[in-house]
Design a protein around this motif. Structure first.
Motif, PDB file in Angstrom:
ATOM      1  N   VAL A 149      -6.521  -7.430  20.120  1.00 36.10           N
ATOM      2  CA  VAL A 149      -6.110  -7.167  18.745  1.00 36.10           C
ATOM      3  C   VAL A 149      -6.149  -8.320  17.545  1.00 36.10           C
ATOM      4  CG1 VAL A 149      -3.663  -6.923  19.242  1.00 36.10           C
ATOM      5  CG2 VAL A 149      -4.769  -5.481  17.259  1.00 36.10           C
ATOM      6  N   ALA A 150      -6.698  -8.413  16.368  1.00 37.27           N
ATOM      7  CA  ALA A 150      -5.949  -9.256  14.943  1.00 37.27           C
ATOM      8  C   ALA A 150      -5.338  -8.487  14.142  1.00 37.27           C
ATOM      9  CB  ALA A 150      -7.982  -9.948  15.126  1.00 37.27           C
ATOM     10  N   TYR A 151      -4.553  -9.060  13.404  1.00 34.07           N
ATOM     11  CA  TYR A 151      -3.909  -8.608  12.518  1.00 34.07           C
ATOM     12  C   TYR A 151      -3.640  -9.065  11.013  1.00 34.07           C
ATOM     13  CZ  TYR A 151      -0.296  -5.720   9.974  1.00 34.07           C
ATOM     14  OH  TYR A 151       0.050  -4.968   9.106  1.00 34.07           O
ATOM     15  N   LEU A 152      -4.017  -8.399   9.699  1.00 33.16           N
ATOM     16  CA  LEU A 152      -3.839  -9.760   9.247  1.00 33.16           C
ATOM     17  C   LEU A 152      -2.698  -8.397   8.126  1.00 33.16           C
ATOM     18  CD1 LEU A 152      -6.501 -11.091  10.441  1.00 33.16           C
ATOM     19  CD2 LEU A 152      -6.917 -12.464   8.151  1.00 33.16           C
ATOM     20  N   LEU A 153      -1.900  -9.459   7.965  1.00 35.63           N
ATOM     21  CA  LEU A 153      -0.621  -8.581   6.431  1.00 35.63           C
ATOM     22  C   LEU A 153      -1.006  -9.435   4.865  1.00 35.63           C
ATOM     23  CD1 LEU A 153       0.877  -6.144   6.271  1.00 35.63           C
ATOM     24  CD2 LEU A 153       2.684  -7.520   6.196  1.00 35.63           C
ATOM     25  N   PHE A 154      -1.762  -8.714   4.203  1.00 30.03           N
ATOM     26  CA  PHE A 154      -1.660  -9.138   3.048  1.00 30.03           C
ATOM     27  C   PHE A 154      -0.475  -9.173   2.112  1.00 30.03           C
ATOM     28  CE2 PHE A 154      -6.357  -9.187   4.660  1.00 30.03           C
ATOM     29  CZ  PHE A 154      -6.394 -10.019   4.634  1.00 30.03           C
ATOM     30  N   GLU A 155      -0.332  -9.640   1.572  1.00 27.76           N
ATOM     31  CA  GLU A 155       1.030  -9.960   1.173  1.00 27.76           C
ATOM     32  C   GLU A 155       0.524  -9.351  -0.316  1.00 27.76           C
ATOM     33  OE1 GLU A 155       4.369  -9.229   1.234  1.00 27.76           O
ATOM     34  OE2 GLU A 155       4.079  -9.896   3.760  1.00 27.76           O
ATOM     35  N   GLY A 156       1.108  -8.283  -1.568  1.00 32.16           N
ATOM     36  CA  GLY A 156       0.940  -8.071  -2.686  1.00 32.16           C
ATOM     37  C   GLY A 156      -0.445  -7.284  -3.287  1.00 32.16           C
ATOM     38  N   GLU A 157      -0.721  -6.666  -1.873  1.00 31.29           N
ATOM     39  CA  GLU A 157      -1.833  -6.238  -1.881  1.00 31.29           C
ATOM     40  C   GLU A 157      -1.558  -4.735  -1.714  1.00 31.29           C
ATOM     41  OE1 GLU A 157      -4.461  -6.780  -3.567  1.00 31.29           O
ATOM     42  OE2 GLU A 157      -5.062  -8.999  -2.183  1.00 31.29           O
ATOM     43  N   GLN A 158      -2.384  -3.451  -2.418  1.00 32.45           N
ATOM     44  CA  GLN A 158      -1.840  -1.924  -2.423  1.00 32.45           C
ATOM     45  C   GLN A 158      -3.430  -1.961  -2.025  1.00 32.45           C
ATOM     46  OE1 GLN A 158      -2.053  -3.397  -6.412  1.00 32.45           O
ATOM     47  NE2 GLN A 158      -0.314  -4.399  -5.722  1.00 32.45           N
ATOM     48  N   HIS A 159      -3.751  -0.741  -2.086  1.00 27.35           N
ATOM     49  CA  HIS A 159      -4.900   0.311  -1.344  1.00 27.35           C
ATOM     50  C   HIS A 159      -5.645  -0.759  -1.825  1.00 27.35           C
ATOM     51  CE1 HIS A 159      -6.028   3.977   1.611  1.00 27.35           C
ATOM     52  NE2 HIS A 159      -6.723   3.892   0.094  1.00 27.35           N
ATOM     53  N   GLY A 160      -6.762  -1.320  -0.449  1.00 28.70           N
ATOM     54  CA  GLY A 160      -8.039  -1.877  -1.639  1.00 28.70           C
ATOM     55  C   GLY A 160      -7.524  -3.186  -2.148  1.00 28.70           C
ATOM     56  N   PHE A 161      -8.194  -4.787  -1.360  1.00 24.81           N
ATOM     57  CA  PHE A 161      -7.620  -5.471  -1.625  1.00 24.81           C
ATOM     58  C   PHE A 161      -8.727  -5.768  -3.112  1.00 24.81           C
ATOM     59  CE2 PHE A 161      -7.958  -5.838   3.137  1.00 24.81           C
ATOM     60  CZ  PHE A 161      -6.728  -4.944   3.509  1.00 24.81           C
ATOM     61  N   ARG A 162      -7.883  -6.688  -3.607  1.00 22.99           N
ATOM     62  CA  ARG A 162      -8.108  -6.960  -5.274  1.00 22.99           C
ATOM     63  C   ARG A 162      -8.207  -8.483  -5.599  1.00 22.99           C
ATOM     64  NH1 ARG A 162      -6.092  -1.843  -6.313  1.00 22.99           N
ATOM     65  NH2 ARG A 162      -7.270  -0.578  -7.719  1.00 22.99           N
ATOM     66  N   ARG A 163      -7.158  -9.375  -5.158  1.00 27.76           N
ATOM     67  CA  ARG A 163      -7.075 -10.745  -5.418  1.00 27.76           C
ATOM     68  C   ARG A 163      -8.410 -11.630  -4.508  1.00 27.76           C
ATOM     69  NH1 ARG A 163      -0.770 -11.434  -4.502  1.00 27.76           N
ATOM     70  NH2 ARG A 163       0.034  -9.955  -5.747  1.00 27.76           N
ATOM     71  N   ALA A 164      -8.931 -13.157  -5.204  1.00 27.14           N
ATOM     72  CA  ALA A 164     -10.183 -13.507  -4.610  1.00 27.14           C
ATOM     73  C   ALA A 164     -10.028 -13.626  -3.983  1.00 27.14           C
ATOM     74  CB  ALA A 164     -11.019 -14.305  -5.878  1.00 27.14           C
ATOM     75  N   GLU A 165      -8.162 -14.507  -3.340  1.00 21.22           N
ATOM     76  CA  GLU A 165      -8.483 -15.764  -2.379  1.00 21.22           C
ATOM     77  C   GLU A 165      -8.260 -14.073  -0.948  1.00 21.22           C
ATOM     78  OE1 GLU A 165      -4.649 -14.043  -3.978  1.00 21.22           O
ATOM     79  OE2 GLU A 165      -6.265 -14.823  -4.541  1.00 21.22           O
ATOM     80  N   ASP A 180       0.676  -1.348  -0.176  1.00 19.58           N
ATOM     81  CA  ASP A 180      -0.206  -0.441   0.232  1.00 19.58           C
ATOM     82  C   ASP A 180       0.399   1.346  -0.165  1.00 19.58           C
ATOM     83  OD1 ASP A 180      -2.063   2.083   0.462  1.00 19.58           O
ATOM     84  OD2 ASP A 180      -3.121   0.593   1.950  1.00 19.58           O
ATOM     85  N   ALA A 181       0.802   1.624  -0.805  1.00 19.54           N
ATOM     86  CA  ALA A 181       1.406   3.272  -1.424  1.00 19.54           C
ATOM     87  C   ALA A 181       0.670   4.847  -0.693  1.00 19.54           C
ATOM     88  CB  ALA A 181       2.275   3.901  -2.295  1.00 19.54           C
ATOM     89  N   VAL A 182      -0.486   3.718  -0.693  1.00 19.40           N
ATOM     90  CA  VAL A 182      -1.255   5.694  -0.006  1.00 19.40           C
ATOM     91  C   VAL A 182      -1.537   5.271   1.306  1.00 19.40           C
ATOM     92  CG1 VAL A 182      -3.840   6.088   0.041  1.00 19.40           C
ATOM     93  CG2 VAL A 182      -3.062   5.491  -1.651  1.00 19.40           C
ATOM     94  N   VAL A 183      -1.639   4.731   1.941  1.00 21.64           N
ATOM     95  CA  VAL A 183      -0.532   4.409   2.888  1.00 21.64           C
ATOM     96  C   VAL A 183      -0.285   3.388   3.719  1.00 21.64           C
ATOM     97  CG1 VAL A 183      -2.291   3.786   6.136  1.00 21.64           C
ATOM     98  CG2 VAL A 183      -3.716   5.656   3.761  1.00 21.64           C
TER      99      VAL A 183
END
Length: 654
Positions: A601-617, A579-582
């Motif tokens: 607290v729960a934290y999930l980091l999605f590899e390869g995603e930018q600002h908003g999630f686009r991959r189905a999984e 994410d280049a925006v945030v």
């Protein structure tokens, strides 16, 4: 009917359904007798495919595997492709180069490899009347210097072979909407400078391509202009909010401006992305335009005699109005009961005739399962504590197979749109129905600063981000709880990007009514955002908070990370690694602080995603994790048949 607690209801609206054949319709163009549109496809890694529909009804995907029509200009993109005479031009996401694609051929690069990978970016293009040239926006990134070194210009380059771009307009911090007159001699474009955003102060410029002389047609301080468009007879139309509503005007040759449509409704929309088309002009001069009033979009005509006629159509949101033939337009449209579609609206007989060109997917859902929004207005407060009114879309829990135990009230999700200069839209979103069909009430808040209610409402957020938006979200939750439509002990707040900031800011309020929250790639440290974000938004906070570093104390005071000791409510945080925006650091600093303080607290980091999630999984995992989070926090069971993996909540007792 089954009696079960709110939140635990089983539903066919699962995370799998959210993504099954799901596409996001983004833009549409008319090319002769063909219609071309863009589809964002989560199942294909989130790429944008171009689809051509010919007059015989044949549908063809244009881009071969490995290509993705998406531009990185302004980071939000839009206007990444255009078509003429069967040829498509598009910006490829991976390398940001501009390509030309002939029917049946392979994409051919028109621009070279930049010195900085992905450093030359292109958007908002148009083919010249003679078909030989492209005019478009170019954004150039340097190897060093960050946002300050990024240059935005209007350029011209050859349409059919590689060439060296010629700069037509430069000097302003930003440019958009380059549009050529029918004779190809004059260019109209929009420009603006820091610290303004395009919905604040912009100028419409007319550039004589022969002499290089520029004339400011409209705009300036306190006026936002946009969407310039030439008519076939050489008239220049544009949108302006000079009357506090984005309405339609004509620039006269003598330098004066004539109103074309002036109504108390919003025709324009904030220019977060390139390529908007909220109005179109038919061959006889009739203007077809979309306008927002009371939270809902509608379509109307401005006849050649000046009369305004509202059209009776089953939609509540419109975008991308494009002329097709002498008396019809093609649009992307949707309603509270229908996902967005591509449709043709024929106006030949004065009564609109509707044809679906790209129908919504067959969801196989009982219409009684769909929660329909109610536009609500409720009391809130201004910065000075004075009474004022805020707005929202309220969705009641809806599932014909279930009812709650007597006396139980539903948990409430307060949803905060991004932007923050955006709006909640009344279109079928399975991402919201996912919650309402399980027994959640949802309120999608159009807090002060949102679009659709005129410039004064939009400007309520000036110098007040983290104040007005938070106040309106708290007010919406309390108002619904007091009216008996929500459980006061199970009020939740969720938002992405700017909405994530509001979520965090609401949770650190001493008087917060919220029991839990979900932060999707939200801002926790305003000063860090001012220092780290991309050029387009690098001065956005000047108007929302104050100039930095002069207003450093205000930045510190409004940053949720400053008040981490006030966090007492469980929080789930979801973030993209690219994410280049945030940037991820914005999420990680708040997560680390909550871990250290023992707050759930729960934290999930999605590899390869930018600002908003686009991959189905990733989309599926995000929504299931948030549901699991609420189920654990509030103690209700999830339907076993969905096989939802529980999310790990650190520091959650018992």
């Amino acid at each position: 009917m089954i009696v079960a607690p709110y939140g635990s209801w089983s539903t066919p609206i699962t995370s799998e359904l959210l993504l099954s054949a799901a596409v996001q319709l983004r833009e549409v163009r008319v090319d002769g007798t063909d219609v071309v549109w863009a589809e964002g496809r989560p199942a294909e890694g989130g790429r944008t495919q171009l689809v051509r529909l010919d007059a015989a009804g044949n549908r063809t995907d244009l881009l071969p595997d490995g290509f993705n029509a998406r531009t990185g200009v302004h980071e939000y993109g839009g206007g990444a492709w255009w078509v003429r005479d069967g040829v498509a031009w598009f910006v490829n996401w991976a390398d940001q180069r501009l390509y030309r694609l002939e029917p049946g051929g392979e994409p051919q690069a028109l621009t070279g490899e930049p010195a900085v990978p992905r450093g030359d970016r292109w958007a908002d293009g148009e083919i010249s009347p003679d078909g030989e040239w492209i005019v478009c926006v170019r954004e150039q990134h340097a190897a060093e210097g960050g946002a300050a070194a990024v240059r935005n210009e209007v350029v011209r380059l050859a349409a059919h072979a590689p060439s060296k771009p010629e700069v037509l307009a430069a000097g302003a911090d930003f440019a958009s909407s380059p549009r050529l007159s029918p004779d190809g001699r004059t260019l109209a474009y929009v420009r603006w400078n820091h610290p303004s955003m395009p919905w604040d102060d912009t100028e419409l410029v007319r550039l004589d391509l022969g002499s290089g002389a520029e004339t400011v047609v409209a705009g300036g301080s306190g006026e936002s202009v946009g969407e310039p468009r030439w008519t076939e007879d050489g008239q220049l139309l544009f949108l302006s909010d000079r009357t506090d509503w984005w309405n339609l005007y004509r620039a006269e040759p003598d330098g004066t401006v004539t109103p074309v449509v002036e109504i108390d409704a919003e025709i324009g929309w904030p220019a977060w992305m390139f390529g908007a088309a909220r109005y179109a002009v038919l061959a006889d001069g009739t203007v077809v335009f979309a306008r927002v009033r009371g939270g809902y979009d509608g379509l109307a005509l401005r006849l050649t005699n000046g009369q305004i006629v509202d059209l009776d159509l089953p939609f509540s949101i419109y975008s991308d109005l494009r002329v097709e033939g002498p008396s019809s337009v093609v649009v992307v449209a949707g309603s509270p009961t229908s996902e967005q579609i591509v449709a043709r609206i024929d106006l030949a007989d004065g009564k609109p005739a509707l044809t679906e060109l790209r129908a919504p997917r067959d969801l196989g859902l009982d219409p009684a399962l769909i929660s329909q929004p109610e536009h609500v207005s409720f009391p809130s407060r201004g910065v000075d504590g004075s009474a004022r009114t805020a707005h929202a879309l309220y969705y009641p829990p809806t599932n014909p197979a279930f009812e709650a135990p007597a006396g139980e009230r539903p948990p409430l999700l307060v949803v905060i749109h991004g932007g923050p200069t955006a709006a909640a839209i009344p279109v079928l979103q399975l991402g919201l129905q996912f919650w309402t069909s399980r027994g959640f009430a949802v309120v999608d808040v159009n807090y002060g600063g949102s679009t659709g209610y005129g410039r004064p409402y939009r400007e309520l957020l000036k110098d007040a981000w983290g104040v007005i938006d938070v106040e309106d979200c708290l007010a919406a939750a309390r108002w619904l709880a007091e009216s008996g439509r929500a459980d006061p002990d199970r009020l939740c707040i969720r938002g992405g990007s700017a909405g994530g900031f509001t979520t965090l800011a609401a949770l650190v309020r001493e008087d917060t009514p919220f029991a839990a929250g979900a932060d999707h790639f939200g801002v926790s440290d305003l000063a860090a955002l001012a220092a780290e974000t991309h050029k387009f938004e690098s001065r956005y906070l000047d108007g929302l908070v104050g100039p930095y570093p002069e207003a450093a104390e205000i930045y510190r005071e409004r940053s949720p990370i400053t008040h981490v000791e006030k966090f007492r409510k469980p929080l789930i945080v979801l973030q993209g690694s690219e994410d280049a925006v945030v940037p991820p650091a914005q999420s990680e600093v708040i997560v680390d602080a909550l871990r250290a303080r023992g707050v759930p607290v729960a934290y999930l980091l999605f590899e390869g995603e930018q600002h908003g999630f686009r991959r189905a999984e990733n989309i599926r995992r995000a929504v299931e994790s948030e549901l699991s989070f609420y189920a654990q926090v509030f103690g209700f069971d999830l339907p076993t048949e969905e096989g939802i993996d529980p999310v790990l909540i650190e520091n959650l007792a018992g």
